[in-house]
Motif scaffolding. Structure first.
Motif, short mmCIF file in Angstrom:
data_model
loop_
_atom_site.label_atom_id
_atom_site.label_comp_id
_atom_site.label_asym_id
_atom_site.label_seq_id
_atom_site.Cartn_x
_atom_site.Cartn_y
_atom_site.Cartn_z
N GLY A 156 26.92 18.81 10.14
CA GLY A 156 28.25 18.69 9.53
C GLY A 156 29.16 17.94 10.50
O GLY A 156 28.71 17.52 11.58
N VAL A 157 30.43 17.78 10.12
CA VAL A 157 31.35 17.03 10.99
C VAL A 157 31.33 17.58 12.42
O VAL A 157 31.26 16.83 13.40
CB VAL A 157 32.81 17.10 10.48
N LEU A 191 18.70 19.89 5.99
CA LEU A 191 18.61 19.15 4.72
C LEU A 191 17.95 17.78 4.92
O LEU A 191 17.70 17.36 6.06
CB LEU A 191 20.00 18.95 4.12
N PHE A 238 30.37 16.55 4.46
CA PHE A 238 31.02 15.27 4.79
C PHE A 238 29.96 14.20 4.58
O PHE A 238 29.52 13.53 5.49
CB PHE A 238 31.48 15.33 6.25
N GLY A 273 31.79 16.84 -0.49
CA GLY A 273 32.88 17.75 -0.09
C GLY A 273 34.09 16.89 0.24
O GLY A 273 34.77 16.39 -0.66
N ALA A 282 16.66 24.82 12.08
CA ALA A 282 16.48 25.70 13.25
C ALA A 282 16.15 27.08 12.72
O ALA A 282 16.81 27.57 11.79
CB ALA A 282 17.76 25.72 14.07
N LEU A 318 20.73 33.50 13.73
CA LEU A 318 19.75 32.66 14.44
C LEU A 318 19.47 33.19 15.86
O LEU A 318 18.34 33.11 16.36
CB LEU A 318 20.25 31.21 14.53
N LEU A 324 34.23 21.52 -7.06
CA LEU A 324 34.36 20.06 -6.94
C LEU A 324 33.80 19.44 -8.22
O LEU A 324 32.66 19.71 -8.59
CB LEU A 324 33.58 19.55 -5.72
N GLY A 376 40.04 21.21 7.46
CA GLY A 376 38.98 20.34 6.97
C GLY A 376 38.26 19.58 8.07
O GLY A 376 37.95 20.12 9.13
C1 LIG Z 1 35.09 20.52 -2.50
C2 LIG Z 1 35.51 20.23 -1.10
C3 LIG Z 1 36.53 19.30 -0.88
C4 LIG Z 1 36.94 19.03 0.43
N1 LIG Z 1 37.89 18.08 0.64
C5 LIG Z 1 38.25 17.74 1.90
C6 LIG Z 1 39.11 16.65 2.14
O1 LIG Z 1 39.55 15.96 1.21
N2 LIG Z 1 39.43 16.35 3.43
C7 LIG Z 1 38.93 17.06 4.48
O2 LIG Z 1 39.24 16.75 5.65
N3 LIG Z 1 38.09 18.11 4.29
C8 LIG Z 1 37.73 18.45 3.03
N4 LIG Z 1 36.83 19.46 2.81
C9 LIG Z 1 36.36 20.24 3.97
C10 LIG Z 1 35.31 19.48 4.79
O3 LIG Z 1 34.28 19.06 3.95
C11 LIG Z 1 34.78 20.41 5.87
O4 LIG Z 1 35.85 20.89 6.64
C12 LIG Z 1 33.83 19.77 6.87
O5 LIG Z 1 32.97 18.86 6.25
C13 LIG Z 1 33.07 20.92 7.50
O6 LIG Z 1 32.21 20.49 8.50
P1 LIG Z 1 31.39 21.55 9.34
O7 LIG Z 1 31.28 20.97 10.72
O8 LIG Z 1 31.94 22.90 9.24
O9 LIG Z 1 29.91 21.48 8.75
P2 LIG Z 1 29.26 21.79 7.31
O10 LIG Z 1 29.73 20.79 6.34
O11 LIG Z 1 29.39 23.23 6.99
O12 LIG Z 1 27.73 21.45 7.62
C14 LIG Z 1 26.85 22.34 8.25
C15 LIG Z 1 25.50 21.65 8.35
O13 LIG Z 1 24.59 22.53 9.02
C16 LIG Z 1 23.33 22.46 8.34
N5 LIG Z 1 22.57 23.68 8.66
C17 LIG Z 1 22.84 24.95 8.25
N6 LIG Z 1 21.90 25.80 8.75
C18 LIG Z 1 21.05 25.06 9.50
C19 LIG Z 1 19.89 25.35 10.29
N7 LIG Z 1 19.42 26.60 10.41
N8 LIG Z 1 19.25 24.33 10.91
C20 LIG Z 1 19.71 23.05 10.81
N9 LIG Z 1 20.78 22.72 10.08
C21 LIG Z 1 21.48 23.71 9.44
C22 LIG Z 1 23.71 22.33 6.89
O14 LIG Z 1 22.64 21.84 6.11
C23 LIG Z 1 24.89 21.36 6.98
O15 LIG Z 1 24.46 20.02 6.94
C24 LIG Z 1 36.35 19.72 1.53
C25 LIG Z 1 35.34 20.65 1.30
C26 LIG Z 1 34.90 20.88 0.00
C27 LIG Z 1 33.75 21.82 -0.22
#
Ligand SMILES: Cc1cc2nc3c(=O)[nH]c(=O)nc-3n(C[C@H](O)[C@H](O)[C@H](O)COP(=O)(O)OP(=O)(O)OC[C@H]3O[C@@H](n4cnc5c(N)ncnc54)[C@H](O)[C@@H]3O)c2cc1C
Length: 452
Positions: free
Chosen positions: A13-14, A36, A43, A56, A235, A276, A301, A432
């Motif tokens: 993720g981001v 995945l 993102f 997202g 993982a 984990l 969404l 976000g």
């Molecule tokens: C509908 C919607 C609209 C949004 N709109 C906006 C917007 O307009 N602007 C904005 O800034 N933000 C927006 N957001 C929020 C934004 O998408 C999130 O804040 C950001 O993408 C979260 O990133 P994260 O680092 O938490 O990772 P996540 O996106 O939670 O990714 C986690 C990653 O870890 C992986 N993973 C999980 N478990 C394991 C494992 N055991 N081994 C390996 N990989 C694993 C998953 O597959 C995933 O790829 C939106 C979210 C949603 C759902």
């Protein structure tokens, strides 16, 4: 050990991408492992019949931590800016709203209330001016000192001190749930003030013209320059020895491989990190915090393909006030034509249930969203089709928000050299993608210091 790295990052993720790219650029041998078959988590972009659909995040803010990471790692942050003025739909009419000053909507809300006779008995426009000034003055004080007067109140309770104008309440609720994925009657007032302290500098929001996945790929490439990045590789375990994270067991091509490293960064959310690493490795206080404090936020969404734009020509990006569930909508392909096949349009909508604490009743929420769509955007029926309606529920792998602001966890864990990044981690005022990027900046800094 079969593999040896300085740092293992779980999840792309981001937060994971930014932490991985920053550390790789600083010279650390970095592994990024993703369960995945695509990078980016919430993102990212999936392609469907020529449409590039977001998974997202849609609106990306310039000048914040996300763009800062791209700058530091030398990857272009290609984003097409939204118009400076967006629109807000209140009771069927669309009003202009400056992105860096949503408070101007208080004027509109007060006008509406007056035109319905609500405040006339109090003296018409004079009462309106006094009421507006009171709200703005109190709001200004809140932003100056977020933990001052309103710290134990929800935002709705805080606002009730100054006005019971329901239109004003609905406007604030739409802004809050649209950016923070929980309702004004749930969010502590202080957290909204923190958010507002950052908003001024984030006026420039935009959309990635080739989909977020294009931006993501730049960060993955940066990791690969000094390490490896694996898809389809969940993982399964974080290896903890004598209170310190020492490696990761990853499922790769049908078998488990062992990776040793000096620091582990998890972007899977603090709850999954505990699973984990094994709950036995955490003290009771931390486990209680994870159970009690962490509150995810839900979101629906909805992505619509159409043969002509379905939002009004003069208001292609809308904040929708007072609908059943829908809160935001936008015509993506008008801004970025590459997101839809030739001759087609792509619009998005986000809807939110009234309760962000409990899992959604998904079917019911879908019905409510469809009713809103029919009422607000009747052209969809004849000219469009719903390509996707996705529930990002509080208990799903990829929720609307992994934590409400203020209900998140610190990046450090009780296990040495094990850190969380991403949206479930504390970064006051950010939301976000910017929040996730900010946590990555902080963790990359700490890890660089610890590893030397
Ligand atoms: C509908 C919607 C609209 C949004 N709109 C906006 C917007 O307009 N602007 C904005 O800034 N933000 C927006 N957001 C929020 C934004 O998408 C999130 O804040 C950001 O993408 C979260 O990133 P994260 O680092 O938490 O990772 P996540 O996106 O939670 O990714 C986690 C990653 O870890 C992986 N993973 C999980 N478990 C394991 C494992 N055991 N081994 C390996 N990989 C694993 C998953 O597959 C995933 O790829 C939106 C979210 C949603 C759902």
């Amino acid at each position: 050990m079969e593999y040896d790295f300085d740092v293992a990052v779980i999840g792309s993720g981001v937060g994971g991408l930014c932490a991985g790219a920053l550390l790789a650029r600083r010279g650390y041998r970095t592994l990024l492992t993703e369960s995945l078959d695509r990078w980016g988590g919430r993102f990212s972009t999936v392609e469907e019949n020529g449409f590039l659909l977001p998974t997202g995040a849609i609106l990306l803010h310039r000048n914040g931590p996300l763009e800062a990471v791209f700058k530091e790692v030398g990857v272009e942050f290609e984003v097409v800016n939204l118009p400076k003025t967006l629109h807000c739909r209140i009771e069927g009419k669309d009003y202009p709203m400056r992105l860096n000053n949503p408070l101007s909507l208080i004027d509109v809300a007060a006008d509406l209330e007056i035109s319905r006779g609500g405040l006339v008995r109090l003296g018409g426009s004079l009462a309106r001016e006094i009421g507006k000034k009171r709200v703005l003055k109190a709001f200004g004080k809140g932003v100056e000192d977020p933990l001052g007067g309103g710290s134990n109140l929800t935002f709705r309770e805080w606002l009730m001190q100054y006005t019971d104008n329901e239109v004003v309440h609905k406007v604030f609720d739409a802004i809050i749930v649209g950016v923070l994925a929980c309702r004004s009657w749930e969010l502590p007032a202080s957290q909204f003030f923190y958010y507002m302290t950052r908003l001024g500098s984030l006026a420039d929001a935009g959309v990635a013209p080739k989909g977020n996945v294009r931006l993501v790929q730049g960060l993955v490439d940066a990791v690969r320059e000094k390490g490896e990045a694996w898809l389809n590789s969940p993982a399964r375990r974080i290896v903890v020895k004598r209170g310190s994270a020492r490696g990761v067991v990853v499922e790769r091509e049908g078998r488990e491989v062992e990776v040793s490293c000096r620091a582990v960064i998890s972007d899977t959310g603090p709850k999954r990190t505990v699973e984990l690493a094994g709950s036995d490795n955490f003290d009771d206080r931390y486990l209680r915090e994870v159970r009690m404090r962490l509150r995810a936020g839900p979101a629906m969404l909805i992505l619509v393909g159409s043969d002509r734009p379905v939002l009004p020509e003069g208001a292609p990006f809308l904040l929708i006030v007072g609908a059943r569930r829908l809160v935001v909508g936008g015509e993506l392909a008008i801004l970025c034509p590459g997101l839809a096949p030739p001759g087609k349009h792509l619009s998005y909508y986000c809807g939110y249930p009234l309760n962000s604490l409990l899992p959604m009743e998904v079917e019911w929420e879908e019905i409510q969203c469809r009713r809103d769509l029919e009422e607000h955007f009747p052209d969809i029926k004849e000219h469009g089709e719903i390509l996707r309606m996705e529930a990002h529920d509080v208990d799903s792998e990829l929720p609307g928000a992994r934590a409400w602001p203020g209900y998140d966890m610190p990046p450090e864990t009780p296990i040495r050299n094990l850190y969380n990044v991403g949206e479930g981690v504390r970064a006051p005022g950010w939301s976000g993608t910017n929040k996730a990027a900010q946590t990555a900046i902080e963790v990359a800094h700490t890890v660089s210091k610890v590893l030397g």
